[in-house]
Structure formats: C-alpha cells, structure tokens
Motif scaffolding. Sequence first.
Motif, short mmCIF file in Angstrom:
data_model
loop_
_atom_site.label_atom_id
_atom_site.label_comp_id
_atom_site.label_asym_id
_atom_site.label_seq_id
_atom_site.Cartn_x
_atom_site.Cartn_y
_atom_site.Cartn_z
N THR A 15 0.84 -1.21 0.00
CA THR A 15 0.00 0.00 0.00
C THR A 15 0.88 1.25 0.00
OG1 THR A 15 -1.70 -1.22 1.19
CG2 THR A 15 -1.82 1.19 1.33
N THR A 31 8.43 -8.44 -5.39
CA THR A 31 8.74 -9.81 -5.85
C THR A 31 7.48 -10.68 -5.74
OG1 THR A 31 9.81 -10.01 -3.68
CG2 THR A 31 11.24 -9.90 -5.61
N GLU A 57 5.65 -20.51 1.84
CA GLU A 57 7.11 -20.60 1.99
C GLU A 57 7.80 -19.65 1.01
OE1 GLU A 57 7.82 -24.69 1.16
OE2 GLU A 57 6.77 -25.33 2.98
N ARG A 88 14.55 -10.68 1.50
CA ARG A 88 13.72 -11.32 2.51
C ARG A 88 14.52 -12.25 3.41
NH1 ARG A 88 8.30 -10.91 0.42
NH2 ARG A 88 6.88 -11.87 1.88
N ARG A 127 -8.15 -8.38 3.20
CA ARG A 127 -7.58 -7.90 1.94
C ARG A 127 -8.29 -8.52 0.74
NH1 ARG A 127 -1.38 -8.14 1.33
NH2 ARG A 127 -1.71 -10.27 2.06
N ARG A 171 3.37 -18.04 7.11
CA ARG A 171 4.11 -16.89 6.59
C ARG A 171 4.66 -16.04 7.73
NH1 ARG A 171 -0.30 -14.21 3.10
NH2 ARG A 171 1.18 -12.51 2.90
P1 AP5 Z 1 -0.73 -4.61 2.00
O1 AP5 Z 1 -0.23 -3.26 1.60
O2 AP5 Z 1 -1.24 -5.53 0.94
O3 AP5 Z 1 0.36 -5.34 2.93
P2 AP5 Z 1 1.76 -5.99 2.58
O4 AP5 Z 1 2.70 -5.64 3.67
O5 AP5 Z 1 2.17 -5.63 1.19
O6 AP5 Z 1 1.34 -7.50 2.74
P3 AP5 Z 1 1.67 -8.82 1.91
O7 AP5 Z 1 0.91 -9.90 2.58
O8 AP5 Z 1 1.48 -8.61 0.44
O9 AP5 Z 1 3.19 -8.98 2.22
P4 AP5 Z 1 3.99 -10.25 2.03
O10 AP5 Z 1 5.37 -9.73 2.20
O11 AP5 Z 1 3.62 -11.39 2.88
O12 AP5 Z 1 3.56 -10.73 0.55
P5 AP5 Z 1 4.33 -10.69 -0.86
O13 AP5 Z 1 3.33 -10.48 -1.89
O14 AP5 Z 1 5.53 -9.84 -0.79
O15 AP5 Z 1 -1.87 -4.38 3.12
C1 AP5 Z 1 -2.59 -5.47 3.66
C2 AP5 Z 1 -4.08 -5.08 3.78
O16 AP5 Z 1 -4.21 -4.08 4.80
C3 AP5 Z 1 -4.70 -4.49 2.52
O17 AP5 Z 1 -6.01 -4.92 2.43
C4 AP5 Z 1 -4.62 -2.96 2.74
O18 AP5 Z 1 -5.68 -2.29 2.08
C5 AP5 Z 1 -4.73 -2.86 4.25
N1 AP5 Z 1 -3.87 -1.81 4.84
C6 AP5 Z 1 -2.62 -1.47 4.49
N2 AP5 Z 1 -2.13 -0.53 5.31
C7 AP5 Z 1 -3.09 -0.30 6.24
C8 AP5 Z 1 -3.18 0.56 7.36
N3 AP5 Z 1 -2.17 1.36 7.73
N4 AP5 Z 1 -4.34 0.54 8.10
C9 AP5 Z 1 -5.37 -0.29 7.76
N5 AP5 Z 1 -5.35 -1.11 6.68
C10 AP5 Z 1 -4.21 -1.12 5.94
O19 AP5 Z 1 4.87 -12.20 -0.91
C11 AP5 Z 1 3.98 -13.28 -1.06
C12 AP5 Z 1 4.80 -14.56 -1.17
O20 AP5 Z 1 5.66 -14.48 -2.32
C13 AP5 Z 1 5.75 -14.86 -0.02
O21 AP5 Z 1 5.07 -15.52 1.05
C14 AP5 Z 1 6.76 -15.76 -0.70
O22 AP5 Z 1 6.24 -17.06 -0.88
C15 AP5 Z 1 6.91 -15.12 -2.07
N6 AP5 Z 1 7.97 -14.11 -2.10
C16 AP5 Z 1 7.81 -12.77 -2.26
N7 AP5 Z 1 8.99 -12.16 -2.21
C17 AP5 Z 1 9.93 -13.12 -2.02
C18 AP5 Z 1 11.33 -13.10 -1.85
N8 AP5 Z 1 12.03 -11.94 -1.88
N9 AP5 Z 1 11.97 -14.28 -1.65
C19 AP5 Z 1 11.30 -15.45 -1.64
N10 AP5 Z 1 9.95 -15.52 -1.76
C20 AP5 Z 1 9.28 -14.37 -1.96
#
Ligand code: AP5
Length: 213
Positions: A15, A31, A57, A88, A127, A171
């Motif tokens: 966000t 990513t 994972e 990460r 979400r 996670r």
């Molecule tokens: P949002 O902004 O979507 O939160 P986020 O921190 O981006 O959450 P993610 O779950 O996407 O993070 P993540 O790191 O687990 O996932 P990623 O996609 O990177 O906000 C969440 C919700 O809250 C939304 O509905 C929003 O509207 C609301 N919100 C936001 N701020 C708010 C506030 N202040 N107040 C109220 N509401 C709010 O990764 C997914 C998967 O991909 C990982 O598990 C892994 O399998 C893989 N992956 C990704 N990157 C890597 C890497 N570098 N290495 C290995 N695997 C990876």
Amino acid sequence: MNIILIGPPGVGKGTEAKRLASLFHIPHISTGDMFRAMFDEETELAKIAKAHINRGELVPDDLTNKMVKERLLEKDAQQGFLFDGYPRNIVQAKALDEFLNSRGEHMDAILYIDADVDLLSARIAGRRVCKSCGNVYHIQYKKPKVEGICDACHGELYQRKDDMEDTVRRRLHIYHDVTAPIIDYYKDLQAFHAIDGSGNIEETHEKVMNVIV
Ligand code: AP5
C-alpha cells in the motif's frame, strides 16, 4: 532514490510502496507481485513459485535473486527503484549489496514497518485484490466503491490463496525466523528507519514521509 520496504505480511508495504513509487517516479518492484503475475504461465519458475507461495514458503533464493537482477537491468530501474518484499533473508540482502556495489550505488532508505500481530491478521483477512490490475483493497479499511469490484478497472476482487488462516500463520513464522534477522543486518546504517505501522494508511504514510524527505 533507492528504497527498500521491509515488514511482516499484511503490514502495508504494498500500500505504501505504490504511493512512494508514484511520488518519486521510480518503479515499484514487488517480488510477490512478480511471482503472482506468472501464476498462469507453464514455465518451471512459475510452477515452483506458485507451489512455494501457496504453501506460505519463500521461493528459493537462486530463482528470486536471478529474477530481481534481471528486473534491475531494465531501463526504468536505472534512476532508482523501490523494493517491496525483497530482500527477505540474509542471502538475498547480500546479493543485493553485491549488485549495488558493482554499480557504485547504495540504498537511500531502508524502511522497516511493523505492527502488532493481531492487526496484521485483521489486515490480511480483509484484503481483496483485483484480478485484472492488482489494486489492493480492504473490506473495512479501504473499501471499493462497489463491493467486490475494482474502482480503477472494474475487475473482480479476490482473496489471495496464501491469505487463508493456516498459510498466514506459516508466513508469519517464516517472517520471524528468516526475514526479521535482516533488520539486524541493516539497523546500524544511516538509511535505516523503523516506522510504527499500526496507524491508518494516511498516518503510516505521514510517518514514512517524515523520515525520508
Ligand atoms: P498490504 O499493503 O497488501 O500489505 P503488505 O505488507 O504488502 O502484505 P503482503 O501480505 O502482500 O506482504 P507479504 O510480504 O507477505 O507478501 P508478498 O506479496 O511480498 O496491506 C494489507 C491489507 O491491509 C490491505 O487490504 C490494505 O488495504 C490494508 N492496509 C494497508 N495498510 C493499512 C493501514 N495502515 N491501516 C489499515 N489497513 C491497511 O509475498 C507473497 C509470497 O511471495 C511470499 O510468502 C513468498 O512465498 C513469495 N515471495 C515474495 N517475495 C519473495 C522473496 N524476496 N523471496 C522469496 N519468496 C518471496
């Protein structure tokens, strides 16, 4: 401007990343989004990424680092970038350091956003993501104008498979065991800032702007 956003699942990295990328005219490199964009492809990387993500994972480092390196070589990333969800773990952090050193660059801001686990769970549970354009909403905190429909492109909103309760628990564990140690790796750098992400979206954005501008 080179920026990294670090923080637990659901804290609001994506966000905030969208706002910063737009303000500083730099690409938002998530990513997680890059892997999800491959889900319908038949490639080996897509299959591996999907299996790991759906289990909660991390995708293996060699694949992730290669994908990121290739992304950083693209034209739009030559004047700065914003990483959301990378690095990460320590292996990824060192790979990024090496790459930046080889280009004579450094990180300008390493923003560590954190919030209480109950808030994270509520944010993840509510979400909803647009199937077409990837815009992110929340059923309570960031409602679309019409329930289930994206304001921007009228696409259908869905719940990510890895946002189911059991997978979220996994996670969060992986975050604490594997990702949180990179905070120690970065915390003595001048570019590092810890941000309280427990306020609403505007409050968090204000806190971020206070430390980077
Ligand atoms: P949002 O902004 O979507 O939160 P986020 O921190 O981006 O959450 P993610 O779950 O996407 O993070 P993540 O790191 O687990 O996932 P990623 O996609 O990177 O906000 C969440 C919700 O809250 C939304 O509905 C929003 O509207 C609301 N919100 C936001 N701020 C708010 C506030 N202040 N107040 C109220 N509401 C709010 O990764 C997914 C998967 O991909 C990982 O598990 C892994 O399998 C893989 N992956 C990704 N990157 C890597 C890497 N570098 N290495 C290995 N695997 C990876």
